[in-house]
Motif scaffolding. Structure first.
Motif, PDB file in Angstrom:
ATOM      1  N   ALA A  45      13.866  48.506   7.165  1.00  0.00           N
ATOM      2  CA  ALA A  45      15.096  47.775   7.491  1.00  0.00           C
ATOM      3  C   ALA A  45      14.872  46.268   7.448  1.00  0.00           C
ATOM      4  O   ALA A  45      15.718  45.524   6.937  1.00  0.00           O
ATOM      5  CB  ALA A  45      15.593  48.199   8.867  1.00  0.00           C
ATOM      6  N   ALA A  46      13.739  45.811   7.968  1.00  0.00           N
ATOM      7  CA  ALA A  46      13.465  44.372   7.963  1.00  0.00           C
ATOM      8  C   ALA A  46      13.276  43.858   6.537  1.00  0.00           C
ATOM      9  O   ALA A  46      13.819  42.804   6.165  1.00  0.00           O
ATOM     10  CB  ALA A  46      12.222  44.079   8.803  1.00  0.00           C
ATOM     11  N   ILE A  47      12.532  44.591   5.725  1.00  0.00           N
ATOM     12  CA  ILE A  47      12.289  44.140   4.349  1.00  0.00           C
ATOM     13  C   ILE A  47      13.573  44.167   3.530  1.00  0.00           C
ATOM     14  O   ILE A  47      13.859  43.228   2.775  1.00  0.00           O
ATOM     15  CB  ILE A  47      11.178  44.991   3.703  1.00  0.00           C
ATOM     16  CG1 ILE A  47       9.842  44.687   4.377  1.00  0.00           C
ATOM     17  CG2 ILE A  47      11.087  44.742   2.204  1.00  0.00           C
ATOM     18  CD1 ILE A  47       8.725  45.617   3.994  1.00  0.00           C
ATOM     19  N   SER A  48      14.369  45.216   3.671  1.00  0.00           N
ATOM     20  CA  SER A  48      15.602  45.281   2.886  1.00  0.00           C
ATOM     21  C   SER A  48      16.612  44.243   3.362  1.00  0.00           C
ATOM     22  O   SER A  48      17.377  43.702   2.547  1.00  0.00           O
ATOM     23  CB  SER A  48      16.206  46.685   2.942  1.00  0.00           C
ATOM     24  OG  SER A  48      16.588  47.006   4.258  1.00  0.00           O
ATOM     25  N   THR A  49      16.636  43.956   4.647  1.00  0.00           N
ATOM     26  CA  THR A  49      17.518  42.895   5.140  1.00  0.00           C
ATOM     27  C   THR A  49      17.086  41.546   4.584  1.00  0.00           C
ATOM     28  O   THR A  49      17.919  40.738   4.158  1.00  0.00           O
ATOM     29  CB  THR A  49      17.510  42.851   6.679  1.00  0.00           C
ATOM     30  OG1 THR A  49      17.949  44.111   7.172  1.00  0.00           O
ATOM     31  CG2 THR A  49      18.404  41.751   7.212  1.00  0.00           C
ATOM     32  N   TRP A  50      15.791  41.300   4.582  1.00  0.00           N
ATOM     33  CA  TRP A  50      15.270  40.038   4.061  1.00  0.00           C
ATOM     34  C   TRP A  50      15.602  39.871   2.584  1.00  0.00           C
ATOM     35  O   TRP A  50      16.014  38.811   2.136  1.00  0.00           O
ATOM     36  CB  TRP A  50      13.764  39.984   4.286  1.00  0.00           C
ATOM     37  CG  TRP A  50      13.127  38.759   3.706  1.00  0.00           C
ATOM     38  CD1 TRP A  50      12.401  38.680   2.564  1.00  0.00           C
ATOM     39  CD2 TRP A  50      13.185  37.440   4.243  1.00  0.00           C
ATOM     40  NE1 TRP A  50      11.989  37.390   2.354  1.00  0.00           N
ATOM     41  CE2 TRP A  50      12.447  36.604   3.372  1.00  0.00           C
ATOM     42  CE3 TRP A  50      13.770  36.883   5.363  1.00  0.00           C
ATOM     43  CZ2 TRP A  50      12.299  35.256   3.592  1.00  0.00           C
ATOM     44  CZ3 TRP A  50      13.611  35.532   5.590  1.00  0.00           C
ATOM     45  CH2 TRP A  50      12.889  34.743   4.708  1.00  0.00           C
ATOM     46  N   ARG A  51      15.421  40.935   1.816  1.00  0.00           N
ATOM     47  CA  ARG A  51      15.704  40.858   0.385  1.00  0.00           C
ATOM     48  C   ARG A  51      17.197  40.745   0.096  1.00  0.00           C
ATOM     49  O   ARG A  51      17.591  40.212  -0.936  1.00  0.00           O
ATOM     50  CB  ARG A  51      15.144  42.084  -0.330  1.00  0.00           C
ATOM     51  CG  ARG A  51      13.648  42.075  -0.414  1.00  0.00           C
ATOM     52  CD  ARG A  51      13.150  43.268  -1.181  1.00  0.00           C
ATOM     53  NE  ARG A  51      11.705  43.228  -1.311  1.00  0.00           N
ATOM     54  CZ  ARG A  51      10.987  44.190  -1.832  1.00  0.00           C
ATOM     55  NH1 ARG A  51      11.574  45.283  -2.280  1.00  0.00           N
ATOM     56  NH2 ARG A  51       9.685  44.078  -1.912  1.00  0.00           N
ATOM     57  N   GLY A  52      18.030  41.247   0.989  1.00  0.00           N
ATOM     58  CA  GLY A  52      19.469  41.198   0.784  1.00  0.00           C
ATOM     59  C   GLY A  52      20.106  39.868   1.139  1.00  0.00           C
ATOM     60  O   GLY A  52      21.260  39.623   0.796  1.00  0.00           O
ATOM     61  N   LEU A  53      19.375  39.016   1.833  1.00  0.00           N
ATOM     62  CA  LEU A  53      19.923  37.717   2.211  1.00  0.00           C
ATOM     63  C   LEU A  53      19.970  36.776   1.015  1.00  0.00           C
ATOM     64  O   LEU A  53      19.144  36.853   0.105  1.00  0.00           O
ATOM     65  CB  LEU A  53      19.065  37.079   3.309  1.00  0.00           C
ATOM     66  CG  LEU A  53      19.129  37.716   4.691  1.00  0.00           C
ATOM     67  CD1 LEU A  53      18.106  37.059   5.600  1.00  0.00           C
ATOM     68  CD2 LEU A  53      20.516  37.582   5.268  1.00  0.00           C
ATOM     69  N   LEU A  67      11.134  39.286  14.189  1.00  0.00           N
ATOM     70  CA  LEU A  67      11.078  39.859  15.535  1.00  0.00           C
ATOM     71  C   LEU A  67      11.625  41.282  15.575  1.00  0.00           C
ATOM     72  O   LEU A  67      11.061  42.153  16.247  1.00  0.00           O
ATOM     73  CB  LEU A  67      11.844  38.978  16.525  1.00  0.00           C
ATOM     74  CG  LEU A  67      11.187  37.655  16.888  1.00  0.00           C
ATOM     75  CD1 LEU A  67      12.087  36.844  17.808  1.00  0.00           C
ATOM     76  CD2 LEU A  67       9.840  37.900  17.544  1.00  0.00           C
ATOM     77  N   THR A  68      12.702  41.526  14.861  1.00  0.00           N
ATOM     78  CA  THR A  68      13.275  42.874  14.834  1.00  0.00           C
ATOM     79  C   THR A  68      12.313  43.860  14.179  1.00  0.00           C
ATOM     80  O   THR A  68      12.047  44.943  14.717  1.00  0.00           O
ATOM     81  CB  THR A  68      14.617  42.873  14.093  1.00  0.00           C
ATOM     82  OG1 THR A  68      15.493  41.949  14.718  1.00  0.00           O
ATOM     83  CG2 THR A  68      15.237  44.249  14.091  1.00  0.00           C
ATOM     84  N   GLY A  69      11.776  43.500  13.033  1.00  0.00           N
ATOM     85  CA  GLY A  69      10.804  44.368  12.360  1.00  0.00           C
ATOM     86  C   GLY A  69       9.553  44.559  13.191  1.00  0.00           C
ATOM     87  O   GLY A  69       8.993  45.664  13.258  1.00  0.00           O
ATOM     88  N   GLY A  70       9.099  43.496  13.832  1.00  0.00           N
ATOM     89  CA  GLY A  70       7.910  43.584  14.688  1.00  0.00           C
ATOM     90  C   GLY A  70       8.125  44.471  15.898  1.00  0.00           C
ATOM     91  O   GLY A  70       7.225  45.228  16.295  1.00  0.00           O
ATOM     92  N   CYS A  71       9.314  44.406  16.503  1.00  0.00           N
ATOM     93  CA  CYS A  71       9.608  45.267  17.660  1.00  0.00           C
ATOM     94  C   CYS A  71       9.631  46.736  17.257  1.00  0.00           C
ATOM     95  O   CYS A  71       9.073  47.577  17.964  1.00  0.00           O
ATOM     96  CB  CYS A  71      10.938  44.869  18.289  1.00  0.00           C
ATOM     97  SG  CYS A  71      10.866  43.329  19.199  1.00  0.00           S
ATOM     98  N   PHE A  72      10.248  47.045  16.133  1.00  0.00           N
ATOM     99  CA  PHE A  72      10.240  48.418  15.647  1.00  0.00           C
ATOM    100  C   PHE A  72       8.818  48.882  15.364  1.00  0.00           C
ATOM    101  O   PHE A  72       8.449  50.015  15.672  1.00  0.00           O
ATOM    102  CB  PHE A  72      11.096  48.558  14.384  1.00  0.00           C
ATOM    103  CG  PHE A  72      12.532  48.841  14.655  1.00  0.00           C
ATOM    104  CD1 PHE A  72      12.946  50.133  14.922  1.00  0.00           C
ATOM    105  CD2 PHE A  72      13.469  47.833  14.631  1.00  0.00           C
ATOM    106  CE1 PHE A  72      14.277  50.405  15.167  1.00  0.00           C
ATOM    107  CE2 PHE A  72      14.805  48.094  14.885  1.00  0.00           C
ATOM    108  CZ  PHE A  72      15.212  49.386  15.149  1.00  0.00           C
TER     109      PHE A  72
END
Length: 87
Positions: A45-53, A67-72
């Motif tokens: 989710a973190a990587i796909s969100t980053w690439r989608g920005l 932080l979100t990816g790290g918490c998960f």
């Protein structure tokens, strides 16, 4: 002797007497699988969100996405560690 003979059928699964199957082992394996799934889903989710920005918004979203990816990842690895400990 054929494959359906008596000696071939003796090679069935028997539980190890030193490591018997218990509910704690089952729940440990379940926690291990769920923890790994949480960690992988969070990273995806973190990587796909980053690439989608858009490139102009990426700089401002570095901290929240990290932080979100790290918490998960931390929660998933903690659940997986609990599963390994139980198993």
């Amino acid at each position: 002797m054929s494959l359906l003979g008596g000696t071939a059928l003796a090679a069935v699964f028997t539980p190890n007497p030193d490591h018997s199957s218990t509910w704690s082992g089952f729940f440990g394996f379940l926690a291990l699988a769920i923890g790994c799934a949480i960690a992988l889903i969070g990273l995806y989710a973190a990587i796909s969100t980053w690439r989608g920005l858009e490139p102009s918004r990426r700089r401002g979203q570095v901290l929240p996405v990290t932080l979100t990816g790290g918490c998960f990842l931390v929660v998933g690895l903690a659940v997986a560690a609990l599963g390994v400990w139980l198993f």
